[in-house]
Design a protein around this motif. Structure first.
Motif, mmCIF file in Angstrom:
data_model
loop_
_atom_site.group_PDB
_atom_site.id
_atom_site.type_symbol
_atom_site.label_atom_id
_atom_site.label_comp_id
_atom_site.label_asym_id
_atom_site.label_seq_id
_atom_site.Cartn_x
_atom_site.Cartn_y
_atom_site.Cartn_z
ATOM 1 N N MET A 1 -37.899 12.208 32.038
ATOM 2 C CA MET A 1 -37.265 13.480 32.309
ATOM 3 C C MET A 1 -36.533 13.948 31.055
ATOM 4 O O MET A 1 -35.823 13.195 30.418
ATOM 5 N N SER A 2 -36.741 15.166 30.734
ATOM 6 C CA SER A 2 -36.057 15.686 29.543
ATOM 7 C C SER A 2 -34.895 16.581 29.955
ATOM 8 O O SER A 2 -34.906 17.186 31.020
ATOM 9 N N THR A 3 -33.906 16.616 29.098
ATOM 10 C CA THR A 3 -32.731 17.449 29.361
ATOM 11 C C THR A 3 -32.683 18.566 28.324
ATOM 12 O O THR A 3 -32.785 18.309 27.123
ATOM 13 N N VAL A 4 -32.566 19.761 28.807
ATOM 14 C CA VAL A 4 -32.454 20.902 27.901
ATOM 15 C C VAL A 4 -30.994 21.324 27.844
ATOM 16 O O VAL A 4 -30.395 21.637 28.857
ATOM 17 N N VAL A 5 -30.416 21.276 26.673
ATOM 18 C CA VAL A 5 -29.026 21.682 26.507
ATOM 19 C C VAL A 5 -28.990 23.080 25.885
ATOM 20 O O VAL A 5 -29.548 23.292 24.805
ATOM 21 N N ALA A 6 -28.393 23.996 26.617
ATOM 22 C CA ALA A 6 -28.304 25.369 26.100
ATOM 23 C C ALA A 6 -27.377 25.398 24.899
ATOM 24 O O ALA A 6 -26.311 24.783 24.913
ATOM 25 N N GLU A 7 -27.793 26.088 23.874
ATOM 26 C CA GLU A 7 -26.980 26.204 22.681
ATOM 27 C C GLU A 7 -25.791 27.131 22.975
ATOM 28 O O GLU A 7 -25.986 28.223 23.515
ATOM 29 N N GLU A 8 -24.608 26.662 22.655
ATOM 30 C CA GLU A 8 -23.425 27.471 22.958
ATOM 31 C C GLU A 8 -23.361 28.682 22.038
ATOM 32 O O GLU A 8 -23.542 28.560 20.831
ATOM 33 N N ARG A 9 -23.106 29.822 22.646
ATOM 34 C CA ARG A 9 -23.023 31.056 21.878
ATOM 35 C C ARG A 9 -21.578 31.539 21.917
ATOM 36 O O ARG A 9 -20.979 31.665 22.990
ATOM 37 N N ILE A 10 -21.026 31.802 20.753
ATOM 38 C CA ILE A 10 -19.652 32.312 20.675
ATOM 39 C C ILE A 10 -19.719 33.780 20.292
ATOM 40 O O ILE A 10 -20.281 34.134 19.251
ATOM 41 N N HIS A 11 -19.170 34.596 21.163
ATOM 42 C CA HIS A 11 -19.145 36.032 20.864
ATOM 43 C C HIS A 11 -18.082 36.285 19.804
ATOM 44 O O HIS A 11 -16.899 36.014 20.025
ATOM 45 N N SER A 12 -18.508 36.778 18.694
ATOM 46 C CA SER A 12 -17.608 36.973 17.557
ATOM 47 C C SER A 12 -17.720 38.391 17.047
ATOM 48 O O SER A 12 -18.631 39.142 17.416
ATOM 49 N N LEU A 13 -16.780 38.713 16.200
ATOM 50 C CA LEU A 13 -16.735 40.053 15.625
ATOM 51 C C LEU A 13 -16.635 39.905 14.114
ATOM 52 O O LEU A 13 -15.809 39.122 13.611
ATOM 53 N N GLU A 14 -17.466 40.641 13.425
ATOM 54 C CA GLU A 14 -17.384 40.670 11.956
ATOM 55 C C GLU A 14 -16.535 41.869 11.562
ATOM 56 O O GLU A 14 -16.818 43.004 11.952
ATOM 57 N N ILE A 15 -15.487 41.591 10.824
ATOM 58 C CA ILE A 15 -14.553 42.653 10.421
ATOM 59 C C ILE A 15 -14.721 42.888 8.929
ATOM 60 O O ILE A 15 -14.336 42.042 8.111
ATOM 61 N N PRO A 16 -15.290 44.029 8.557
ATOM 62 C CA PRO A 16 -15.505 44.295 7.128
ATOM 63 C C PRO A 16 -14.186 44.562 6.393
ATOM 64 O O PRO A 16 -13.389 45.402 6.823
ATOM 65 N N LEU A 17 -13.986 43.855 5.327
ATOM 66 C CA LEU A 17 -12.855 44.101 4.431
ATOM 67 C C LEU A 17 -13.425 44.583 3.099
ATOM 68 O O LEU A 17 -14.640 44.576 2.898
ATOM 69 N N ALA A 18 -12.569 44.952 2.190
ATOM 70 C CA ALA A 18 -13.027 45.302 0.844
ATOM 71 C C ALA A 18 -13.380 44.002 0.113
ATOM 72 O O ALA A 18 -12.520 43.175 -0.145
ATOM 73 N N GLY A 19 -14.659 43.795 -0.166
ATOM 74 C CA GLY A 19 -15.094 42.632 -0.920
ATOM 75 C C GLY A 19 -15.286 41.371 -0.110
ATOM 76 O O GLY A 19 -15.558 40.309 -0.674
ATOM 77 N N ALA A 20 -15.157 41.436 1.193
ATOM 78 C CA ALA A 20 -15.316 40.256 2.040
ATOM 79 C C ALA A 20 -15.429 40.726 3.488
ATOM 80 O O ALA A 20 -15.292 41.918 3.776
ATOM 81 N N SER A 21 -15.716 39.780 4.370
ATOM 82 C CA SER A 21 -15.690 40.077 5.802
ATOM 83 C C SER A 21 -15.057 38.908 6.522
ATOM 84 O O SER A 21 -15.209 37.747 6.110
ATOM 85 N N LEU A 22 -14.348 39.239 7.594
ATOM 86 C CA LEU A 22 -13.781 38.199 8.447
ATOM 87 C C LEU A 22 -14.722 37.966 9.628
ATOM 88 O O LEU A 22 -15.431 38.880 10.067
ATOM 89 N N LEU A 23 -14.686 36.758 10.159
ATOM 90 C CA LEU A 23 -15.388 36.447 11.396
ATOM 91 C C LEU A 23 -14.339 35.904 12.361
ATOM 92 O O LEU A 23 -13.676 34.903 12.065
ATOM 93 N N VAL A 24 -14.185 36.595 13.486
ATOM 94 C CA VAL A 24 -13.175 36.168 14.461
ATOM 95 C C VAL A 24 -13.803 36.139 15.846
ATOM 96 O O VAL A 24 -14.751 36.888 16.124
ATOM 97 N N PRO A 25 -13.268 35.308 16.726
ATOM 98 C CA PRO A 25 -13.767 35.331 18.112
ATOM 99 C C PRO A 25 -13.436 36.677 18.750
ATOM 100 O O PRO A 25 -12.326 37.194 18.576
ATOM 101 N N SER A 26 -14.384 37.229 19.462
ATOM 102 C CA SER A 26 -14.131 38.520 20.119
ATOM 103 C C SER A 26 -12.936 38.430 21.057
ATOM 104 O O SER A 26 -12.219 39.415 21.264
ATOM 105 N N ALA A 27 -12.710 37.251 21.605
ATOM 106 C CA ALA A 27 -11.609 37.080 22.550
ATOM 107 C C ALA A 27 -10.243 37.236 21.895
ATOM 108 O O ALA A 27 -9.234 37.406 22.584
ATOM 109 N N ALA A 28 -10.213 37.176 20.560
ATOM 110 C CA ALA A 28 -8.927 37.334 19.862
ATOM 111 C C ALA A 28 -8.566 38.800 19.675
ATOM 112 O O ALA A 28 -7.446 39.122 19.280
ATOM 113 N N VAL A 29 -9.533 39.684 19.933
ATOM 114 C CA VAL A 29 -9.344 41.112 19.641
ATOM 115 C C VAL A 29 -9.087 41.886 20.928
ATOM 116 O O VAL A 29 -9.851 41.787 21.894
#
Lengths: 153, 148
Positions: free
Chosen positions: A1-29
């Motif tokens: 018997m094989s077990t299929v483990v669903a890959e955990e998906r984290i809903h995140s938000l990319e916040i564009p900055l000047a010269g960089a971008s932040l990655l934060v959990p959507s739940a923080a916003v």
């Protein structure tokens, strides 16, 4: 018997900055808003751009670029204010906002979609906990504990 | 009896601030004060009393020492029995009305050793008017010197 483990998906938000971008959990916003008039706070550090009225509260607006020691970008028409839920500050109601130079983008993250960025390529700052690569693009993950310490020393 | 829910609106160099009305021990018109003799010092004027004199300082909208030209009144705060004042372009007593004053703590380290200058804010839609912490302002003014 094989077990299929669903890959955990984290809903995140990319916040564009000047010269960089932040990655934060959507739940923080809490909300992304259009820029409004900011009221300067006498005596505040340079990374505090001002305070705005939001949901009957006074919310401080922060430049993450300035926290990184970089110039504050001009407030363009595309800019957004990303309101974050409070870090563990003096009051549970102490929301704060970060200036984004453009509309933040949803960025679903799974373990297979990201790689760890070479730490030597990260800005030398306590406010970045780690960096990740998504499709070859580097995104910075803020250190919320470090933010709490600088917000409420 | 003073109403703790009332605020004085102070206009400093064109910027509005609020001060709890109970924090004020006196409000004087400019022509009732004695101009400071030393034009370069931080004290702009004095309120002469029987027991001594109270200094009034000039600040700009950023709370830096300045010599505003068009100030009309000085508001004096109690500071451990030694009242100390700040001059303002305008001073009005605001009724409570629909004012929504929310607790507010500025981010970052306090700019003075007396703490943050503001401890609340009147939020009117997007508009913010900061509420001055009287104890911090009094300590800050005292630290400017020139009152000896």
């Amino acid at each position: 018997m094989s077990t299929v483990v669903a890959e955990e998906r984290i809903h995140s938000l990319e916040i564009p900055l000047a010269g960089a971008s932040l990655l934060v959990p959507s739940a923080a916003v809490a909300e992304v808003t259009n820029p409004v008039k900011l009221f300067p706070v006498p005596g505040a550090p340079a990374w505090v751009l001002g305070v705005m009225g939001w949901r009957s509260q006074a919310v401080s607006v922060v430049s993450f670029e300035a926290l990184l020691g970089r110039p504050v970008p001009p407030l363009s028409e595309d800019a957004k204010l990303v309101v974050f839920y409070p870090v563990a500050g003096p009051r549970a109601s102490d929301f704060y906002a970060v200036l984004s130079i453009a509309e933040p983008r949803p960025q679903p993250v799974t373990s297979s979609s990201i790689e760890t960025e070479d730490p030597s390529r990260l800005p030398d700052t306590p406010f970045v906990a780690a960096g990740v690569l998504i499709k070859g693009r580097a995104l910075l993950i803020p250190d919320f504990e470090a933010l709490r310490r600088v917000f409420y020393p | 009896m003073a109403d703790v829910g009332q605020y004085l609106r102070l206009v400093l160099d064109g910027a509005d601030y609020l001060l709890p009305s109970t924090a004020s021990v006196a409000i004087e018109q400019r022509d009732a004060l004695v101009p400071a003799e030393n034009g370069a010092g931080p004290v702009l004027a004095w309120r002469q009393t029987r027991s001594g004199r109270w200094p009034a300082y000039g600040l700009n909208a950023s709370f830096a020492v300045s010599r505003p030209a068009h100030w009309q009144r000085a508001v004096f705060l109690d500071a451990a029995g030694q009242p100390i004042g700040v001059v303002a372009d305008e001073v009005n007593l605001l009724g409570r009305g629909d004012m929504h004053v929310a607790p507010f703590r500025p981010l970052g380290a306090p700019p003075t050793r007396f703490g943050h200058l503001f401890n609340a804010a009147w939020v009117d839609g997007y508009r913010i008017t900061f509420v001055i912490d009287p104890r911090s302002l009094a300590g800050f003014l005292r630290s400017l010197g020139g009152a000896a």
